[in-house]
Design an enzyme around this catalytic site. Structure first.
Site, mmCIF file in Angstrom:
data_model
loop_
_atom_site.group_PDB
_atom_site.id
_atom_site.type_symbol
_atom_site.label_atom_id
_atom_site.label_comp_id
_atom_site.label_asym_id
_atom_site.label_seq_id
_atom_site.Cartn_x
_atom_site.Cartn_y
_atom_site.Cartn_z
ATOM 1 N N ASP A 98 -1.321 -5.703 5.909
ATOM 2 C CA ASP A 98 -0.592 -6.015 4.685
ATOM 3 C C ASP A 98 0.876 -5.659 4.901
ATOM 4 O O ASP A 98 1.178 -4.605 5.480
ATOM 5 C CB ASP A 98 -1.145 -5.157 3.533
ATOM 6 C CG ASP A 98 -1.516 -5.971 2.321
ATOM 7 O OD1 ASP A 98 -0.599 -6.516 1.692
ATOM 8 O OD2 ASP A 98 -2.716 -6.058 2.014
ATOM 9 N N ASP A 207 2.565 -9.233 0.708
ATOM 10 C CA ASP A 207 2.299 -8.825 -0.669
ATOM 11 C C ASP A 207 3.381 -9.334 -1.623
ATOM 12 O O ASP A 207 4.569 -9.348 -1.279
ATOM 13 C CB ASP A 207 2.272 -7.287 -0.716
ATOM 14 C CG ASP A 207 1.931 -6.760 -2.085
ATOM 15 O OD1 ASP A 207 0.796 -6.987 -2.521
ATOM 16 O OD2 ASP A 207 2.802 -6.136 -2.724
ATOM 17 N N GLU A 256 1.155 -14.774 -1.007
ATOM 18 C CA GLU A 256 0.392 -14.941 -2.238
ATOM 19 C C GLU A 256 1.326 -15.447 -3.320
ATOM 20 O O GLU A 256 2.462 -15.017 -3.438
ATOM 21 C CB GLU A 256 -0.341 -13.660 -2.672
ATOM 22 C CG GLU A 256 0.506 -12.430 -2.805
ATOM 23 C CD GLU A 256 -0.165 -11.327 -3.631
ATOM 24 O OE1 GLU A 256 -1.318 -11.491 -4.059
ATOM 25 O OE2 GLU A 256 0.480 -10.306 -3.867
ATOM 26 N N HIS A 334 -9.090 -7.561 -3.850
ATOM 27 C CA HIS A 334 -9.133 -6.216 -4.447
ATOM 28 C C HIS A 334 -8.464 -6.132 -5.811
ATOM 29 O O HIS A 334 -8.391 -5.051 -6.388
ATOM 30 C CB HIS A 334 -8.450 -5.244 -3.475
ATOM 31 C CG HIS A 334 -7.003 -5.613 -3.277
ATOM 32 N ND1 HIS A 334 -6.615 -6.731 -2.566
ATOM 33 C CD2 HIS A 334 -5.855 -5.060 -3.731
ATOM 34 C CE1 HIS A 334 -5.302 -6.826 -2.584
ATOM 35 N NE2 HIS A 334 -4.813 -5.814 -3.280
ATOM 36 N N ASP A 335 -7.929 -7.239 -6.302
ATOM 37 C CA ASP A 335 -7.259 -7.247 -7.608
ATOM 38 C C ASP A 335 -8.104 -7.896 -8.699
ATOM 39 O O ASP A 335 -7.612 -8.094 -9.820
ATOM 40 C CB ASP A 335 -5.927 -8.009 -7.517
ATOM 41 C CG ASP A 335 -4.903 -7.292 -6.659
ATOM 42 O OD1 ASP A 335 -4.993 -6.051 -6.546
ATOM 43 O OD2 ASP A 335 -4.028 -7.973 -6.092
HETATM 44 C C1 NOJ Z 1 -0.434 -7.400 -5.051
HETATM 45 C C2 NOJ Z 1 -1.529 -6.517 -4.535
HETATM 46 O O1 NOJ Z 1 -2.634 -7.299 -4.204
HETATM 47 C C3 NOJ Z 1 -1.832 -5.500 -5.603
HETATM 48 O O2 NOJ Z 1 -2.980 -4.749 -5.316
HETATM 49 C C4 NOJ Z 1 -0.624 -4.612 -5.786
HETATM 50 O O3 NOJ Z 1 -0.827 -3.743 -6.862
HETATM 51 C C5 NOJ Z 1 0.636 -5.430 -6.062
HETATM 52 N N1 NOJ Z 1 0.752 -6.589 -5.237
HETATM 53 C C6 NOJ Z 1 1.858 -4.592 -5.858
HETATM 54 O O4 NOJ Z 1 2.036 -4.289 -4.504
#
Ligand code: NOJ
Length: 560
Positions: A98, A207, A256, A334-335
């Protein structure tokens, strides 16, 4: 374009903190991951994306980085990372790390200098971040520069008394945003990525990549997302980064970003683009909002699933990129909540819906990303207390829900349904006390269902969700499904999910029922020659009219 490794890849996402603990401190780590590389290789994985492993105060589980060149003590040492890369490579698996470009931790030395006017390096680093002077109301009270809201629920501004300024943070207040207008900061960030490339990394997941530019006029707005999300200038930064860092080193980059037009999709990840190779997009992720819910609104409101919405998103991305770029497919990361709890049924139809979700995604063209635990149908968490949750976002949002009038129970249910912690509970390896993850109570509670939902049990069962994932991965590789052409044959239908993935040698027809009741499927295609190769209830001959049982799914093959 010459063929690249990532076009044939099966990517597996590791949330390091929750994958496997090797030293019994309750936290997953690199040695734990290394001990499971044979497992991943046996599953058929060819590339591993590891969530941030850098030094961090862990306000946002490592997305808040205090030193880009150091490995968090929670996860091991640089030697462990080197071993991980070496051993993964020896097992023919690529390594993707990442890369967090949008912000640092407030404990990063850049920010420590930036916020402190007497720090020796203050002048060098102040401009690495985004500052604004306070506003004052007519009573002389200090006010934030704008009412913009952070992605985690609170304001985006935090006051810094020593400079009498606010700094911008679009995530938590411990994650100040970087200023991408600053050339020195950009140079430093490029060096971070190069440093990891030199260590042997094969790719990055970038990210928050669509947030790099902000509206520097700072107009009023609430929540104001349009002022720090998707602004055109961020493409310039990404392109510059790609040309200087990713391209020359031939590393894969996946970004993303949310909704994008065809033009924008190609800017991100068209074959001609210098920004990324692939894009993680979110169109299919929240197809069950309830717009009427004002107590736990937005992504937190669970409503009826809109199957058309899911089909349209996959279809749209396939069409936008088809032939001009490379598509990426995944259910969740993971989100998000666990897919089986979100779009399936994690109780009565656990196995059936787990397999149905696997068929409906992993027969599509594109490079797949499997999220850890998805292959055994891990479910949302069963936490009873607010302090069982770990995510920084949960605590601000919980307060918001109460302020909107939600009861404690309603707020807790929203967290159990929708919070990011759902995807982050420790991997369920076996049915032992701590699920084979650790010998002690881990950083986050194990889901109570680990006694019956665990890998060990499913490995011993050829009819398990896990066995289905293995079969599908093998089939994907043998039949080159990544390369196929996607045709939804029921795009308007509100109940059915039916598509064909056409490859050079065959056509694969997938029928899936996302509902807990029977549905009718009418197929307006020539069905001659289609053989049923996979099913989650019983083998069935194809006919133009079929009734699918709850969560039933079938895969047919037509050999050309
Ligand atoms: C996207 C990530 O997937 C998430 O987990 C994170 O909190 C935010 N970006 C900030 O880095």
């Amino acid at each position: 374009m010459t063929r690249k490794w990532w076009q044939d890849a099966i990517i597996y996402q590791i949330y390091l903190r929750s994958f496997k603990d090797s030293n019994n401190d309750g936290i997953g780590d690199f040695r734990g991951l290394i001990s499971k590389l044979d497992y991943l290789s046996d599953l058929g994985v060819t590339a591993i994306w590891v969530s941030p492993h850098y030094e961090s105060p862990m306000d946002d589980n490592g997305y808040d980085i205090s030193n880009f060149f150091k490995v968090s003590e929670d996860y091991g040492t640089i030697e462990d990372v080197k071993d991980f890369i070496r051993i993964a490579h020896s097992k023919n698996m690529k390594v993707i790390f990442d890369l967090v470009l949008n912000h640092t931790s407030d404990e990063h030395e850049w920010f420590q200098a930036a916020k402190d006017p007497v720090h020796l390096d203050h002048h060098k680093y102040h401009d690495y971040y985004i500052w604004q002077k306070p506003k004052y109301d007519k009573n002389g009270e200090r006010q934030m520069p704008t009412q913009w809201r952070s992605w985690f629920g609170g304001p985006v501004w935090e006051y810094n008394p020593p400079t009498d300024e606010y700094y911008l943070h679009i995530f938590s207040k411990k994650m100040p945003d970087l200023n991408w207008h600053n050339q020195d900061m950009k140079r430093d960030m490029k060096n971070v990525a190069k440093w990891w490339i030199n260590l042997g990394v094969d790719g990055f997941r970038v990210d928050a990549s669509n947030h790099l530019e902000k509206n520097w006029d700072f107009p009023e707005g609430h929540p104001g997302y349009e002022n720090f999300s998707g602004l055109p200038e961020h493409h310039k930064y990404l392109e510059e980064f790609g040309i200087e860092v990713f391209g020359p080193h031939d590393v894969m980059a996946m970004g993303e970003a949310g909704g994008a037009t065809k033009e924008e999709a190609l800017a991100y990840c068209g074959f001609e683009s210098n920004e990324f190779d692939m894009l993680i997009h979110f169109g299919h992720c929240w197809a069950d909002y309830d717009g009427e819910n004002h107590l736990t609104p937005g992504k937190w409101s669970k409503g009826k699933i809109n199957i058309n919405h899911i089909k349209n998103s996959f279809n749209r991305w396939f069409r936008m990129l088809n032939g001009d770029g490379w598509n990426l497919i995944y259910w969740h990361n993971h989100d998000h909540p666990r897919i089986i709890s979100h779009y399936g049924n994690d109780l009565v139809y656990h196995t059936e819906s787990g397999k149905m979700l696997a068929y409906s995604l992993y027969m599509m063209p594109g490079t797949p990303i499997i999220y850890q635990g998805e292959e055994i149908g891990m479910t949302n968490v069963d936490y009873k207390e607010l302090n069982d949750f770990r995510d920084v976002e949960v605590y601000t949002e919980y307060e918001n829900f109460l302020s909107f009038g939600a009861t404690h129970e309603i707020a807790m249910q929203a967290l159990r349904d929708r919070s990011r912690d759902n995807a982050r509970s420790p991997f369920q390896w076996d049915d032992s006390l701590y699920a084979g993850f650790s010998d002690i109570n881990p950083w986050m509670n194990i889901n109570g269902n680990s006694t019956f939902i665990n890998l060990k049990k499913q490995q011993a069962d050829i009819n398990s969700i896990f066995s289905t994932y293995k079969q599908l991965i093998r089939l994907r590789k043998e039949e080159k499904l990544n390369d196929g052409i996607l045709h939804f044959i029921d795009i308007e239908n509100e109940n059915t999910f039916t598509y064909i993935n056409e490859t050079v040698n065959a056509k694969f027809l997938v029928l899936a029922n996302f509902k807990s009741k029977k549905i009718k499927v009418n197929l307006d295609i020539n069905i001659a020659g289609y053989q049923n190769i996979m099913y989650n209830y019983i083998k069935r001959e194809l006919s133009n009219e079929l009734k699918l049982l709850p969560y039933e799914a079938l895969i047919y093959k037509y050999k050309k």
